[in-house]
Scaffold this active site. Structure first.
Site, short mmCIF file in Angstrom:
data_model
loop_
_atom_site.label_atom_id
_atom_site.label_comp_id
_atom_site.label_asym_id
_atom_site.label_seq_id
_atom_site.Cartn_x
_atom_site.Cartn_y
_atom_site.Cartn_z
N GLY A 179 53.57 12.22 -43.12
CA GLY A 179 54.68 11.34 -43.60
C GLY A 179 55.99 12.00 -43.14
O GLY A 179 57.13 11.30 -43.04
N GLU A 388 72.92 20.08 -37.13
CA GLU A 388 73.39 20.93 -38.27
C GLU A 388 72.18 21.00 -39.15
O GLU A 388 72.08 22.26 -39.52
CB GLU A 388 74.58 20.23 -38.94
CG GLU A 388 75.72 20.29 -37.89
CD GLU A 388 76.06 19.26 -36.89
OE1 GLU A 388 76.72 19.30 -36.11
OE2 GLU A 388 74.99 18.43 -36.97
#
Length: 644
Positions: A179, A388
């Site tokens: 998942g 980031e």
């Protein structure tokens, strides 16, 4: 399945020769498959019993990965580690990215003798060391997991550190749920590990098909997973995750792959060997006690296991240096604090005897000036590109390996990695975050580039120090302070070149502010940080010279922890017992709220604010400061309105 599991030796170059000759070259090592299978079943039983005792947890998620854990912890093909010394710096490290399967992790460490089996039944209890999701209170856990999709990033930083900096031949194993592969941070991590050819990292995807509320978007189509990982440059193995022969063979092959990270895509079934195998609506629920007996009936032996891991050489974790810095600025000079950051890193490297400082950046190094460190110490600079979330994860990985990790980008862009920063706070990570281009004072680039929420964001992180320097001297001293501080830290840097305010030998402390101007007849206290410190200083001079109004000027410097006593004493010395906070930040969570909360029990001090009160726009730095009344002229108007 046969009664023995074979493990192939290192593959040899292919040659044209008879098949029989090829077989003679394969070195075989055998395992007791019956015992391995029973170990997997015992891991299932522990997971069931633990979650029944806590009346919560994820036993079916544990059941799907039991064979994987058995091979990882109990064969030479799996992890090489010292069960008696989980903190051994030379151990292979295991990151359970699917942190909700924590029970089976604790069960494995119990079965290798590190955790008392009685403690397992205290899972999730308030006085237990075994929390619902792994945290680094335990020496075999490097980073908190459970917010999915982050484990691979942290392991990437650790693997890079071992391979290129520490020169240690250990391996990093990351077990992910299917998942969480939907998370973009997973693919950021996959890209960078491949880019740097990290052959000491192996990802394992537990493809058990079922998510929390329904089937995952890909289900059991393992070929889709294979193609995606191969597209990112990973050596890919697709196997039956419950077949011990295939597992040991794949693990062994991973150890022989060079210059390429590996991923094992293991097709499994949620709740394997339980009556609710492959059934929906069992996520995060204890299963009936009867399932213990159901599993036991499938076992040949229930104790007396003799399989053990390979124990690597003992390696001590390097001790951190104490960093010192020489600062050298002309009294009448100017310097942007962002450039001072780069200078400070280079300066610190001169006392970094063990080269422990590592700087990572997100393709902004020529703006944050971390490029100066790259030029001075290229081995310890890592470009993470425009990703980031992964950059923050890699920085945390370096921190896990004892490095002093600095992560720099525009202050605004740390918002993208906030969940990683938040999880780092839970981990007690010691990453030093450096945000440049803070506030509207950056000017023409406009609001998408302006960090106006960053102070609020970092103030919420547990034990995170937040510093806000106002000139080159204080900026370099801030970097020196955080380099030696054992906690996460954030330093807010500004883009404009600003006059030097302090002498080179000025002493700065975490938790202390600085008084720049003070008289016995001051009316109010002005508090600023960064760019606004210079504006309130100019305003104070004009008020004194033109209007005979004296005010105290305080450079906050340390936003968290805040200088409660220093602020209160300065405010009490003013005749109006009044404070005006001027900040290049939104009001929510910034300097005004930091000062207000620190003085919230004081009924005598009045606090006013000038801040960025709406979405910004493009303009010159001077125009932007004027637009939001953050310049000296706006401050003077506000001061006069307060004292009249």
């Amino acid at each position: 399945m046969s009664d023995r599991v074979t493990r192939k030796g290192k593959s040899q170059p292919q040659k044209e020769e008879p098949k029989q000759a090829k077989k003679q070259k394969v070195q075989k090592e055998t395992y007791d498959v019956a015992q391995l299978q029973d170990i997997a079943h015992q891991l299932r039983i522990h997971s069931i019993e633990m979650t029944i005792a806590s009346n919560s947890g994820h036993p079916t998620s544990c059941a799907s990965m039991a064979e994987i854990m058995a091979v990882l912890f109990f064969t030479k093909a799996g992890m090489h580690f010292n069960p008696k010394d989980p903190g051994n710096f030379g151990n292979d490290r295991f990151v359970l990215s699917k942190g909700h399967a924590a029970p089976i992790l604790y069960a494995a460490w119990s079965m290798v003798g590190y955790i008392d089996s009685k403690e397992l039944l205290n899972l999730r209890k308030i006085d237990s060391i075994l929390e619902g999701h792994p945290v680094p209170k335990l020496p075999f856990v490097d980073v908190a997991t459970g917010s999915l999709g982050q484990g691979l990033s942290v392991a990437g930083g650790m693997a890079y550190s071992s391979k290129f900096l520490d020169k240690i031949n250990n391996r990093y194993w990351v077990l992910m749920g299917d998942g969480e592969i939907a998370e973009g941070s997973v693919w950021e991590a996959a890209h960078l590990a491949s880019h740097y050819k990290l052959d000491n990292i192996t990802a394992i995807v537990d493809v058990n098909r079922l998510g929390q509320s329904e089937e995952t978007s890909i289900g059991h189509d393992v070929n889709v997973y294979r193609k995606r990982w191969e597209a990112f440059g990973w050596k890919t193995f697709v196997i039956d995750g419950h077949n011990l022969n295939q597992l040991t063979d794949a693990f062994d092959q991973c150890r022989n792959v060079k210059n390429q990270p590996q991923v094992i895509i293991a097709k499994t079934f949620k709740g394997k060997y339980l009556e609710m195998e492959n059934k929906e609506d069992w996520h995060g629920k204890p299963v009936p006690q009867a399932q213990v007996d159901f599993v036991k009936k499938q076992m040949k032996q229930q104790d007396g296991f003799t399989l053990t891991p390979v124990v690597p050489t003992q390696i001590e974790k390097p001790q951190q240096s104490h960093f010192t810095l020489e600062v050298n600025y002309a009294v009448d000079g100017k310097q942007s604090t962002r450039e001072a950051y780069g200078k400070a890193l280079v300066g610190l490297s001169k006392t970094d005897a063990n080269q422990q400082i590592v700087a990572v950046d997100g393709d902004t190094k020529n703006s944050t000036f971390s490029i100066k460190y790259k030029e001075a110490v290229p081995t310890n600079f890592v470009e993470c590109f425009i990703a980031e979330q992964n950059m923050v994860g890699w920085a945390q990985g370096f921190s896990c390996r004892g490095k002093v990790a600095f992560a720099s980008t525009f202050a605004a862009f740390f918002a993208r990695g906030f969940d990683q920063i938040r999880m780092g706070g839970i981990s007690g990570s010691q990453v030093k975050y450096i945000g440049s281009h803070a506030g509207v004072s950056i000017g023409e680039d406009g609001p998408s580039q302006m960090g106006l929420e960053d102070i609020a964001m970092f103030r919420t992180i547990p034990n995170c120090v937040v510093l806000y320097p106002s000139d080159g001297v204080s900026a370099e001293r801030a970097i020196e302070l955080v380099a030696n501080h054992k906690s996460p830290c954030y330093v807010r840097m500004s883009r404009p070149s600003l006059p030097i305010l302090y002498s080179n030998n000025e002493v700065f402390e975490i938790g202390k502010s600085k008084i720049l101007k003070q008289n016995d007849d001051d009316k109010i206290l002005l508090i600023g940080g960064g760019v606004t410190t210079h504006e309130i200083f100019k305003a104070a001079k004009q008020l004194s010279e033109q209007d005979k109004i004296n005010v105290t000027v305080l450079d906050l410097f340390s936003v968290k922890p805040i200088d409660h006593d220093g602020i209160l004493n300065a405010a009490n010395k003013t005749s109006l017992k009044t404070i005006l906070v001027v900040e290049d930040h939104y009001s929510e969570g910034g300097l005004f709220e930091a000062v207000s909360s620190c003085l919230s029990l004081n009924n005598e001090i009045k606090i006013h604010s000038i801040h960025v009160d709406k979405v910004a726009k493009s303009g010159t730095p001077a125009q932007m400061l004027s637009l939001y009344h953050l310049d000296a002229a706006g401050i003077i108007v506000k001061v006069k309105s307060i004292i009249q």
